[in-house]
Design a protein around this motif. Structure first.
Motif, PDB file in Angstrom:
ATOM      1  N   MET A 136       0.826  -1.224   0.129  1.00 21.81           N
ATOM      2  CA  MET A 136       0.073  -0.178   0.077  1.00 21.81           C
ATOM      3  C   MET A 136       0.851   1.353  -0.028  1.00 21.81           C
ATOM      4  O   MET A 136       0.351   2.421  -0.530  1.00 21.81           O
ATOM      5  CB  MET A 136      -0.837  -0.003   1.268  1.00 21.81           C
ATOM      6  N   ASN A 137       1.953   1.264   0.537  1.00 24.99           N
ATOM      7  CA  ASN A 137       2.825   2.476   0.493  1.00 24.99           C
ATOM      8  C   ASN A 137       3.849   2.058  -0.599  1.00 24.99           C
ATOM      9  O   ASN A 137       4.719   3.005  -0.585  1.00 24.99           O
ATOM     10  CB  ASN A 137       3.639   2.352   1.891  1.00 24.99           C
ATOM     11  N   TYR A 138       3.970   1.425  -1.523  1.00 22.86           N
ATOM     12  CA  TYR A 138       4.764   1.329  -2.550  1.00 22.86           C
ATOM     13  C   TYR A 138       4.727   2.604  -3.378  1.00 22.86           C
ATOM     14  O   TYR A 138       3.685   3.044  -3.874  1.00 22.86           O
ATOM     15  CB  TYR A 138       4.594   0.050  -3.386  1.00 22.86           C
ATOM     16  N   LYS A 139       5.848   3.099  -3.932  1.00 22.09           N
ATOM     17  CA  LYS A 139       5.967   4.134  -4.822  1.00 22.09           C
ATOM     18  C   LYS A 139       6.819   3.949  -6.047  1.00 22.09           C
ATOM     19  O   LYS A 139       7.867   2.993  -5.603  1.00 22.09           O
ATOM     20  CB  LYS A 139       6.673   5.319  -4.077  1.00 22.09           C
ATOM     21  N   ILE A 140       6.525   4.223  -7.157  1.00 20.97           N
ATOM     22  CA  ILE A 140       7.323   3.788  -8.382  1.00 20.97           C
ATOM     23  C   ILE A 140       8.672   4.571  -8.241  1.00 20.97           C
ATOM     24  O   ILE A 140       8.814   5.763  -7.838  1.00 20.97           O
ATOM     25  CB  ILE A 140       6.691   4.272  -9.645  1.00 20.97           C
ATOM     26  N   LEU A 141       9.814   3.761  -8.488  1.00 24.75           N
ATOM     27  CA  LEU A 141      11.103   4.351  -8.654  1.00 24.75           C
ATOM     28  C   LEU A 141      11.241   5.601  -9.606  1.00 24.75           C
ATOM     29  O   LEU A 141      10.746   5.589 -10.762  1.00 24.75           O
ATOM     30  CB  LEU A 141      12.203   3.638  -8.802  1.00 24.75           C
ATOM     31  N   PRO A 142      11.928   6.661  -9.311  1.00 24.23           N
ATOM     32  CA  PRO A 142      11.930   7.987 -10.485  1.00 24.23           C
ATOM     33  C   PRO A 142      12.687   7.066 -11.470  1.00 24.23           C
ATOM     34  O   PRO A 142      13.618   6.426 -11.289  1.00 24.23           O
ATOM     35  CB  PRO A 142      12.577   9.041  -9.626  1.00 24.23           C
ATOM     36  N   ALA A 143      12.361   7.627 -12.656  1.00 23.98           N
ATOM     37  CA  ALA A 143      13.242   7.322 -13.957  1.00 23.98           C
ATOM     38  C   ALA A 143      14.763   7.394 -13.917  1.00 23.98           C
ATOM     39  O   ALA A 143      15.577   6.785 -14.405  1.00 23.98           O
ATOM     40  CB  ALA A 143      12.601   7.883 -15.238  1.00 23.98           C
ATOM     41  N   THR A 144      14.988   8.492 -13.103  1.00 25.47           N
ATOM     42  CA  THR A 144      16.387   8.792 -13.026  1.00 25.47           C
ATOM     43  C   THR A 144      17.264   8.278 -11.993  1.00 25.47           C
ATOM     44  O   THR A 144      18.484   8.108 -12.063  1.00 25.47           O
ATOM     45  CB  THR A 144      16.635  10.516 -12.567  1.00 25.47           C
ATOM     46  N   GLU A 145      16.465   7.450 -11.030  1.00 23.24           N
ATOM     47  CA  GLU A 145      17.370   6.441  -9.958  1.00 23.24           C
ATOM     48  C   GLU A 145      17.940   5.665 -10.635  1.00 23.24           C
ATOM     49  O   GLU A 145      17.438   4.618 -11.328  1.00 23.24           O
ATOM     50  CB  GLU A 145      16.258   6.209  -8.685  1.00 23.24           C
ATOM     51  N   SER A 146      19.192   5.271 -10.267  1.00 27.26           N
ATOM     52  CA  SER A 146      19.957   4.278 -10.900  1.00 27.26           C
ATOM     53  C   SER A 146      20.515   3.649  -9.749  1.00 27.26           C
ATOM     54  O   SER A 146      20.648   3.888  -8.605  1.00 27.26           O
ATOM     55  CB  SER A 146      21.162   4.896 -11.540  1.00 27.26           C
ATOM     56  N   ILE A 147      21.090   2.152 -10.093  1.00 22.27           N
ATOM     57  CA  ILE A 147      21.702   1.474  -9.198  1.00 22.27           C
ATOM     58  C   ILE A 147      23.130   1.021  -9.669  1.00 22.27           C
ATOM     59  O   ILE A 147      23.253   0.991 -10.943  1.00 22.27           O
ATOM     60  CB  ILE A 147      20.907   0.138  -9.273  1.00 22.27           C
ATOM     61  N   PRO A 148      24.001   1.121  -8.821  1.00 19.29           N
ATOM     62  CA  PRO A 148      25.480   0.752  -9.146  1.00 19.29           C
ATOM     63  C   PRO A 148      25.481  -0.571  -9.978  1.00 19.29           C
ATOM     64  O   PRO A 148      24.792  -1.382  -9.727  1.00 19.29           O
ATOM     65  CB  PRO A 148      26.222   0.842  -7.836  1.00 19.29           C
ATOM     66  N   GLU A 149      26.678  -0.426 -10.914  1.00 18.11           N
ATOM     67  CA  GLU A 149      26.907  -1.629 -11.705  1.00 18.11           C
ATOM     68  C   GLU A 149      27.370  -2.798 -10.745  1.00 18.11           C
ATOM     69  O   GLU A 149      27.953  -2.657  -9.649  1.00 18.11           O
ATOM     70  CB  GLU A 149      27.843  -1.308 -12.733  1.00 18.11           C
ATOM     71  N   PRO A 150      27.263  -4.136 -11.151  1.00 16.92           N
ATOM     72  CA  PRO A 150      27.603  -5.215 -10.397  1.00 16.92           C
ATOM     73  C   PRO A 150      29.104  -5.180  -9.934  1.00 16.92           C
ATOM     74  O   PRO A 150      29.811  -4.747 -10.879  1.00 16.92           O
ATOM     75  CB  PRO A 150      27.165  -6.385 -10.988  1.00 16.92           C
ATOM     76  N   LYS A 151      29.489  -5.622  -9.057  1.00 18.40           N
ATOM     77  CA  LYS A 151      31.052  -5.576  -8.285  1.00 18.40           C
ATOM     78  C   LYS A 151      31.653  -6.641  -9.217  1.00 18.40           C
ATOM     79  O   LYS A 151      31.009  -7.787  -9.527  1.00 18.40           O
ATOM     80  CB  LYS A 151      31.102  -6.032  -6.822  1.00 18.40           C
ATOM     81  N   GLN A 152      32.852  -6.647  -9.553  1.00 17.12           N
ATOM     82  CA  GLN A 152      33.542  -7.471 -10.160  1.00 17.12           C
ATOM     83  C   GLN A 152      33.932  -8.756  -9.222  1.00 17.12           C
ATOM     84  O   GLN A 152      34.344  -8.350  -8.122  1.00 17.12           O
ATOM     85  CB  GLN A 152      34.927  -6.876 -10.856  1.00 17.12           C
ATOM     86  N   SER A 153      33.834  -9.965  -9.729  1.00 18.94           N
ATOM     87  CA  SER A 153      34.497 -10.954  -8.876  1.00 18.94           C
ATOM     88  C   SER A 153      35.900 -10.706  -8.868  1.00 18.94           C
ATOM     89  O   SER A 153      36.528 -10.487  -9.757  1.00 18.94           O
ATOM     90  CB  SER A 153      34.108 -12.118  -9.523  1.00 18.94           C
ATOM     91  N   PRO A 154      36.317 -11.088  -7.494  1.00 15.88           N
ATOM     92  CA  PRO A 154      37.580 -10.940  -7.121  1.00 15.88           C
ATOM     93  C   PRO A 154      38.361 -12.110  -7.920  1.00 15.88           C
ATOM     94  O   PRO A 154      37.970 -13.130  -8.275  1.00 15.88           O
ATOM     95  CB  PRO A 154      37.772 -11.343  -5.539  1.00 15.88           C
ATOM     96  N   THR A 155      39.532 -11.764  -8.483  1.00 17.00           N
ATOM     97  CA  THR A 155      40.559 -12.781  -9.079  1.00 17.00           C
ATOM     98  C   THR A 155      41.457 -13.663  -8.532  1.00 17.00           C
ATOM     99  O   THR A 155      41.427 -13.048  -7.478  1.00 17.00           O
ATOM    100  CB  THR A 155      41.153 -12.012 -10.497  1.00 17.00           C
TER     101      THR A 155
END
Length: 319
Positions: free
Chosen positions: A300-319
């Protein structure tokens, strides 16, 4: 292309929220009020006889731990994309559970979790949720197969092992076979992109969750004066969860499916049908209904994420 005004979009969102939450509560009420197999009089008599604040608190604690380990699993897996708080993970897990209540095998849960992220990350979220649920299913298969073997269903176990080996041979032979750009080889590569530490933690948390809910089932049988050998009881519980999880169903009918399978197996052990049905219903109420009530708040309290909101790229797996 048809464009929808902001007010119309907001109206549709509110209607969708009300349909999800209203539908969830309707199905819950309908199953509890109209199930003629639930003998409430016997339950009340037994409850008054064995009532214990400590016992009730312990059973409720196991329900909290069951969902808590699921939340920790999700928080751990999403850390592959970016870190989220425990509160945010709780909101996503419980909200998605509510959204998936009346979809086949909880498919709506995948879309429910994806809603909390930007559209560009939707496929990755669905993939992570597949891993989250997949490890739980694998544990159910492993312990369920062991349970069937302990109970003496050797032919069933043999059939499961043959099917399992056949599946992997087929998968290996078709690993490069592509359907719309997807293949088993690419799926394995995607799984391997996730750091091993995340996979290892996911397995440990999945095991903890399996241990908690299987023993909650066990302690409820003890509360109903069912005294069977521990290993026989746990083998039967593992078998019931495995076979019931293999059947296509809806979350709101989960207790009915598990209950019917449980009635068969525990009936062989001489346990009264009404006790089995009641315990299956209690497990459903404690581990689905109560979390859905909390999840309804998040829906009931869900709000659509703004189009400009971004999520960081995945971390690279340690080699």
């Amino acid at each position: 292309m048809i464009s929808i005004s902001h007010k119309a979009k907001q109206f549709l969102i509110v209607v969708t929220k009300l349909l999800i939450v209203g539908g969830a509560f309707y199905f819950i009420y309908n199953q509890l009020a109209n199930n003629d197999k639930l003998d409430w009089e016997k339950f009340i008599v037994l409850f008054k006889k064995n009532q214990s604040i400590t016992g009730i608190s312990f059973i409720l604690l196991l329900s909290v731990l069951n969902r808590f380990f699921e939340i920790l699993k999700w928080k751990n897996l999403v850390s592959y994309l970016h870190q989220i708080s425990l509160a945010e993970a709780s909101k996503q897990v419980l909200g998605a559970l509510t959204a998936g209540l009346f979809t086949p095998n909880g498919i709506g849960e995948y879309a429910g979790k994806a809603m909390f992220f930007e559209k560009a990350k939707a496929k990755k979220i669905v993939f992570l949720n597949l891993i989250c649920n997949g490890i739980q299913m694998i544990l159910s298969i492993v312990f369920g197969t062991i349970g069937l073997w302990v109970l003496g269903y050797g032919l069933w176990v043999m059939g499961i092992l043959i099917s399992f080996i056949g599946f992997w041979l087929l998968a290996f032979g078709l690993k490069k076979f592509t359907i719309k750009g997807y293949s088993i080889e690419k799926l394995i590569a995607k799984i391997n992109e996730i750091p091993k530490s995340i996979h290892q933690k996911n397995i440990v948390l999945a095991f903890c969750r399996y241990f908690v809910f299987s023993h909650q089932y066990y302690f409820l049988f003890l509360a109903f004066d069912v005294n069977l050998p521990y290993f026989t009881m746990m083998a039967t519980i593992a078998s019931v969860y495995f076979l019931a999880s293999s059947l296509p169903t809806f979350q709101f009918l989960d207790f009915a499916v598990k209950g019917s399978v449980a009635v068969y197996f525990f009936g062989i052990l001489g346990v009264n049908e009404w006790i089995v049905v009641f315990i299956s219903t209690l497990m459903w109420f404690l581990n689905v209904v109560l979390p859905v009530i909390i999840g309804s708040y998040y829906v009931m309290n869900y709000k659509i994420l703004p189009a400009t909101e971004s999520i960081p790229e995945p971390k690279q797996s340690p080699t």
